[in-house]
Enzyme design. Structure first.
Site, short mmCIF file in Angstrom:
data_model
loop_
_atom_site.label_atom_id
_atom_site.label_comp_id
_atom_site.label_asym_id
_atom_site.label_seq_id
_atom_site.Cartn_x
_atom_site.Cartn_y
_atom_site.Cartn_z
CE LYS A 18 -3.43 -2.87 0.08
NZ LYS A 18 -4.30 -3.34 1.13
C1 LIG Z 1 -5.25 -4.51 1.46
C2 LIG Z 1 -6.72 -4.32 1.56
C3 LIG Z 1 -7.46 -4.69 2.68
C4 LIG Z 1 -6.87 -5.46 3.82
O1 LIG Z 1 -5.76 -4.86 4.34
P1 LIG Z 1 -4.86 -5.63 5.42
O2 LIG Z 1 -4.14 -4.49 6.09
O3 LIG Z 1 -3.97 -6.52 4.63
O4 LIG Z 1 -5.76 -6.37 6.34
C5 LIG Z 1 -8.81 -4.37 2.72
N1 LIG Z 1 -9.41 -3.75 1.69
C6 LIG Z 1 -8.74 -3.41 0.58
C7 LIG Z 1 -9.46 -2.71 -0.51
C8 LIG Z 1 -7.38 -3.70 0.47
O5 LIG Z 1 -6.72 -3.40 -0.65
#
Ligand SMILES: *Cc1c(COP(=O)(O)O)cnc(C)c1O
Length: 388
Positions: free
Chosen positions: A192
């Site tokens: 991210k």
């Molecule tokens: C990455 C992601 C999540 C989950 O994130 P984590 O921190 O890995 O639990 C939830 N929603 C979206 C749209 C994502 O891209």
């Protein structure tokens, strides 16, 4: 293969990031402590939101946000089919029923037209949702003003899944300020925009939701005498007044988060520069490039291209495998959640959300991250030209 593999996304870690983590390791606090609080204040301050609650993932953040919104058995949650499964699973964790709203053909975000139609039908059927989770796909904010207006009219709670979108802006205000929602969730997974290794956060302007989120993060325990059922036994006393979890973030992770926040704007700016380079270099290919709504400034978590059907002799799978074979670790975001076997078993089928299914058949995510070297990006561009 004509060079080392290039991932679709990756973290960008500086010497200062490393030092921040090392400093915490020799401090008194390893688990949730003063650095978690600092991280919460840093992110909430950046977004202009009253409160931030840091947790160990965005999945945990979505779970406690749903619980704080009061959703439970008998209730209904709607989200986008074009998302990671976590945006839907959080409703099931709470015992609620999950349904989806198809996407817009240009932004790939939840379509406000489809949402409005579905709400009208749901009102007639007496099956209105309690929570709606719009997902800011690829980092581009949804049409939050319209969604917020519908929330007021139909009485549902909005939780923004902004896992892709920290650093993005909507109508020139930061994503996460919760102007049109009750809560916003960020993810700090390494692919991210910024990372804490694993981690997430819920933002809210509501003092009541904030208090509830803090409690749910840590076992449902309170030390506030005003909330206790009984008399305090002494200074050690606490009460568990609801069922919570251990979703705490560590100070080690938060130190990385605080340090990464100092470069958030730089990361997003760089992602935009790289996205523009793609836009120019790929303009002549039979591809649909990411369309940007004028109200939005995307965080550009993902750069997704669509293969224009009927103009390329190769299948999407063939193009994907050719790219992977040359060390370009492209990816696909997302397999529509309702087509996952687990969701099919609850009654969903192909054809339920045709726009998201059509999009899925044509999409490929190209490498994009703040540390992507232009030479590596040029390799992606050249290879794509050759393959197409
Ligand atoms: C990455 C992601 C999540 C989950 O994130 P984590 O921190 O890995 O639990 C939830 N929603 C979206 C749209 C994502 O891209």
């Amino acid at each position: 293969m004509n060079g080392p593999p290039i991932p679709y996304g990756r973290q960008s870690i500086s010497q200062a990031d490393i030092q921040a983590v090392v400093d915490v390791l020799s401090s008194d606090w390893l688990t949730q402590g003063p650095t978690v609080e600092r991280f919460e204040q840093t992110v909430a301050g950046y977004c202009g939101t009253a409160h931030g609650v840091a947790v160990n993932s965005a999945t945990s953040a979505l779970h406690i946000a749903c619980l704080a919104a009061g959703i439970g058995p008998g209730d209904i949650l709607w989200t986008s089919p074009n998302t990671f499964v976590a945006s839907a699973n959080c409703g099931l964790y709470c015992g609620a029923t999950v349904d989806f709203v198809d996407i817009d053909s240009r932004t790939y975000n939840m379509s406000v037209e489809r949402l409005e139609e579905k709400l009208e039908q749901a009102e007639r059927d007496g099956k209105l949702p309690k929570v709606v989770i719009p997902v800011h796909f690829a980092g581009q904010p949804c049409d939050m003003e319209a969604i917020g207006r519908l929330a007021g009219r139909y009485g549902f709670t909005v939780i923004e899944d902004a896992s892709h979108a920290i650093g993005g802006r909507y109508k020139n205000e930061p994503v996460g300020n919760c102007r049109h929602s009750a809560m916003t969730v960020f993810s700090f997974h390494p692919v991210k925009i910024i990372t804490t290794g694993e981690g997430g956060m819920v933002l809210t302007n509501s003092p009541e939701l904030h208090e509830r989120l803090l409690r749910l993060r840590s076992h449902g325990i309170t030390r506030d005498p005003a909330l206790m059922a009984g008399e305090s036994h002494g200074p050690w006393y606490y009460e568990q007044i609801e069922l919570g979890f251990n979703y705490r973030m560590t100070d080690i992770q938060a130190a990385l988060g605080v340090s990464q926040m100092t470069r958030l704007d730089e990361f997003v700016k760089r992602r935009h520069q790289l996205a523009e380079r793609y836009d120019e270099a790929l303009a002549e290919l039979p591809l649909t490039l990411p369309w940007q709504h004028p109200d939005t400034w995307s965080a550009f978590h993902l750069y997704v291209v669509r293969l224009n059907p009927g103009t390329i002799r190769k299948s999407r799978r063939q193009v994907f495998e050719d790219l992977r074979g040359r060390g370009l670790l492209v990816n696909i975001h997302y397999i529509p959640v309702h087509t996952q076997p687990f969701y099919r078993a609850t009654g969903f089928a192909d054809g339920d959300f045709p726009e998201s299914e059509r999009y899925y058949r044509e999409a490929i995510t190209l490498p994009l991250y703040a540390g992507l070297a232009e030479g590596d990006q040029d390799r992606v561009i050249t290879t794509l030209r050759e393959i197409l």
